[in-house]
Design a protein around this motif. Structure first.
Motif, PDB file in Angstrom:
ATOM      1  N   TYR A 207      31.447  34.216   8.806  1.00  0.00           N
ATOM      2  CA  TYR A 207      32.276  35.433   8.810  1.00  0.00           C
ATOM      3  C   TYR A 207      31.801  36.453   9.842  1.00  0.00           C
ATOM      4  CZ  TYR A 207      34.827  39.508   7.060  1.00  0.00           C
ATOM      5  OH  TYR A 207      35.644  40.605   6.953  1.00  0.00           O
ATOM      6  N   TYR A 208      30.469  36.621   9.934  1.00  0.00           N
ATOM      7  CA  TYR A 208      29.933  37.621  10.846  1.00  0.00           C
ATOM      8  C   TYR A 208      29.567  37.044  12.214  1.00  0.00           C
ATOM      9  CZ  TYR A 208      29.656  40.693   6.780  1.00  0.00           C
ATOM     10  OH  TYR A 208      29.967  41.460   5.687  1.00  0.00           O
ATOM     11  N   SER A 210      30.920  36.407  15.205  1.00  0.00           N
ATOM     12  CA  SER A 210      32.124  36.702  15.985  1.00  0.00           C
ATOM     13  C   SER A 210      32.290  35.777  17.186  1.00  0.00           C
ATOM     14  CB  SER A 210      32.081  38.162  16.468  1.00  0.00           C
ATOM     15  OG  SER A 210      30.910  38.417  17.217  1.00  0.00           O
ATOM     16  N   TYR A 211      31.194  35.184  17.640  1.00  0.00           N
ATOM     17  CA  TYR A 211      31.260  34.298  18.804  1.00  0.00           C
ATOM     18  C   TYR A 211      31.735  32.889  18.417  1.00  0.00           C
ATOM     19  CZ  TYR A 211      26.742  32.831  16.921  1.00  0.00           C
ATOM     20  OH  TYR A 211      25.741  32.402  16.091  1.00  0.00           O
TER      21      TYR A 211
END
Length: 270
Positions: A207-208, A210-211
């Motif tokens: 979820y965290y 982003s890449y």
């Protein structure tokens, strides 16, 4: 409880040996590692190191424990340790006994780890009779992990429908799940809900990140699932496939993070 040498608390151990203890902790962390912060995990694992003499039991003092942590990892506050303790107790893996000296002053606690796995489900050698009982208990997992031949799919679906009318096969899987992942999992778990829950693990774990692209998530999901199937095929007994899958995904992401840090270190060292 009266304070004393660790040997007098040997009867509190719930494990046959250290391997039995380690197997239980490994299974617990596979399912609940997410419930602890990084610092709390350091405290948890530090406490485990003092449970080797009597499997799953220790009477190490908090001060000594925190000192050993600071020497290896840097300073960790006592409040962090107590947060870890409360979580471990709430999750049922730890029981804490208060001990008292002869003058009734409080001494070090006795830390007792509880079983997470039933003794018949852990990955240790057992007798033929017990193996037969384990096989019976694991019947559903074994059936689900055997790829279905195409001409047997209708029979399998009929069996599932008889077992539970609410179970839907893979063709009912949400379109949020990539087709490639669905088509792989359905040969082992022809159940839309199971497939969706396994994919949800990937969504939560990344979820965290982003890449991470959708392609990255798909590759992670497939690699992790194949590893889980391989482990079960080689005899690994699993009580909760979602917790075990979560642990595999987390381990892969941890290794990826460590490799990234190593590459960055080498780059800046040049």
């Amino acid at each position: 409880m009266k304070a004393g040498n660790i040997e007098q608390f040997k009867h509190l151990s719930q494990f046959r040996d250290l391997k039995d203890f380690n197997n239980n902790i490994e299974a617990f962390l596979a399912e609940h590692k997410k419930d602890f912060t990084k610092s709390e995990l350091i405290c948890f694992k530090a406490l485990l190191r003092y449970c080797a003499k009597i499997a799953g039991v220790s009477n190490v003092s908090i001060n000594k424990l925190l000192q050993s942590i600071s020497e290896r990892f840097g300073e960790v506050s006592e409040s962090t340790f107590h947060r870890m303790k409360r979580k471990a107790i709430k999750l049922g893996i730890l029981t804490v006994y208060t001990t008292y000296r002869k003058n009734n002053s409080q001494s070090s606690n006795v830390w007792v780890f509880n079983r997470f796995l039933n003794s018949q489900t852990i990955d240790t050698p057992i007798s033929d009779a017990k193996q037969e009982k384990v096989a019976k208990n694991q019947k559903n997992i074994v059936e689900q992990l055997t790829p279905h031949e195409t001409n047997n799919l209708s029979k399998t679906n009929n069996h599932i429908n008889k077992r539970n009318e609410n179970v839907l096969d893979a063709s009912y899987t949400s379109n949020r799940v990539p087709v490639e992942f669905r088509d792989l999992v359905k040969y082992f778990f022809d159940d839309a809900k199971t497939i969706e829950e396994l994919w949800k693990v990937i969504q939560i774990q990344t979820y965290y990140l982003s890449y991470y692209s959708q392609k990255d998530r798909l590759e992670l999901a497939i690699d992790s699932f194949k590893q889980m199937v391989r482990n079960i095929k080689f005899g690994r007994k699993i009580r909760n496939i979602f917790g075990y899958y979560w642990g595999i995904v987390g381990a892969i992401l941890d290794r990826e993070y460590e490799n990234t840090l190593h590459e960055m270190y080498e780059e800046y060292a040049c």
